[in-house]
Design a protein around this motif. Structure first.
Motif: not given
Length: 310
Positions: A194, A229, A232-233, A236-237, A284
């Protein structure tokens, strides 16, 4: 106001300069080894007396030190991240003792974090890598220099121009190479850690606020997203943003620079209190801007944190 930015050609330094140049009445001076530098300054090798003469002639009201080494061997880390701030502080005391110094540090100085806990500036520092240890040495030097100085401990910067030496920039490069091939495979190390990601443009804004804030500031301020965060997230994002149709595989260990730290998250309350600063970009937003810059054909190749390459 005359503001000297060291490492002005680097990833962070470039964004800092862009923000500074939007301010009225500010004269930005670039210092480094680049041919574009107005002041030829290499903190890793220059002597204190020579740097003091350069600073005296430049007469800066403030200095922002964005120079640093993020990808190298322990000797390079020591020369740039530890020796550099020490020489700079000594030269400033001699040539421009009233100038404010803003030093960009790193959350890697804290070392392993406790899951579900945000680390404050008063937390113990236990770096587990040469990078984190040398950045911490620079922070201690600046914080105890007696100058009007503040260290911004930056989390994991992400956004337009991210260099390939960091995970977001490296992933963007791999996704660019993979294109839309449904059979493409991107092989990475362990992505279970993280991290606290912060937009590089928010980092630059924090540096500008720290430079122009009236009165003394706390010696250290955390600059991060304030949220942990999963790496891995993020991967993928970014893959979704890129329209990646292939497969991501996790094999092997992570990078040596971040090894041994499974959780990192900064408490950014103090930066809000001292500077009125809060992150303005979502993750994002940062990934969209990163991808847009990575796929622009004429985008300049970003450099790492400082300007170690001429």
């Amino acid at each position: 106001m005359r503001i000297l930015v060291l490492g002005f050609t680097g990833y962070l330094g470039g964004h800092v300069v862009e923000h500074l140049r939007a301010l009225p009445g500010v004269r930005v001076l670039g210092g480094g080894r680049s041919p574009d530098a107005e002041l030829d300054i290499d903190l890793a090798t220059t002597r204190t007396n020579r740097l003091a003469k350069t600073l005296a002639s430049a007469a800066p009201d403030a200095v922002i030190n964005c120079a640093g080494s993020t990808d190298g061997d322990p000797v390079t880390f020591a020369e740039v991240n530890s020796r550099g701030p020490a020489v700079l502080c000594a030269a400033l005391r001699e040539a421009a003792p009233s100038a404010r110094l803003v030093q960009l540090g790193s959350a890697a100085e804290y070392g392993p974090g406790t899951p579900d806990t945000r680390v404050t500036e008063s937390a113990a520092t236990r770096p587990v890598t040469a990078y984190g240890a040398t950045k911490l040495a620079g922070t201690v030097t600046v914080a105890t220099s007696g100058l009007d100085a503040v260290v911004l401990r930056v989390g994991n910067p992400v956004g337009p121009g991210a260099p390939p030496t960091g995970l977001p920039g490296r992933i963007a490069g791999l996704l660019c190479a993979a294109g839309l091939d449904p059979d493409a495979v991107v092989r990475l190390g362990d992505l279970s850690a993280y991290r606290d990601f912060v937009d590089v443009r928010d980092v630059a804004r924090a540096a500008v606020l720290a430079t122009t804030a009236p009165g003394p500031l706390p010696p250290v301020l955390n600059i991060g997203g304030g949220h942990a965060v999963p790496v891995r997230e993020l991967v993928r994002a970014l893959a979704r943003t890129a329209g990646f149709r292939g497969r991501i595989e996790e094999k092997g260990g992570g990078s040596a620079r971040s090894g041994g730290v499974s959780w990192q998250c900064s408490d950014i309350t103090a930066a809000g209190d001292a500077l009125g600063w809060r992150p303005s970009y979502t993750l994002d937003d940062s990934l969209s801007a990163l991808w847009a810059a990575a796929t622009t054909a004429d985008a300049p190749s970003p450099r790492p944190e400082g300007d170690r390459t001429p």
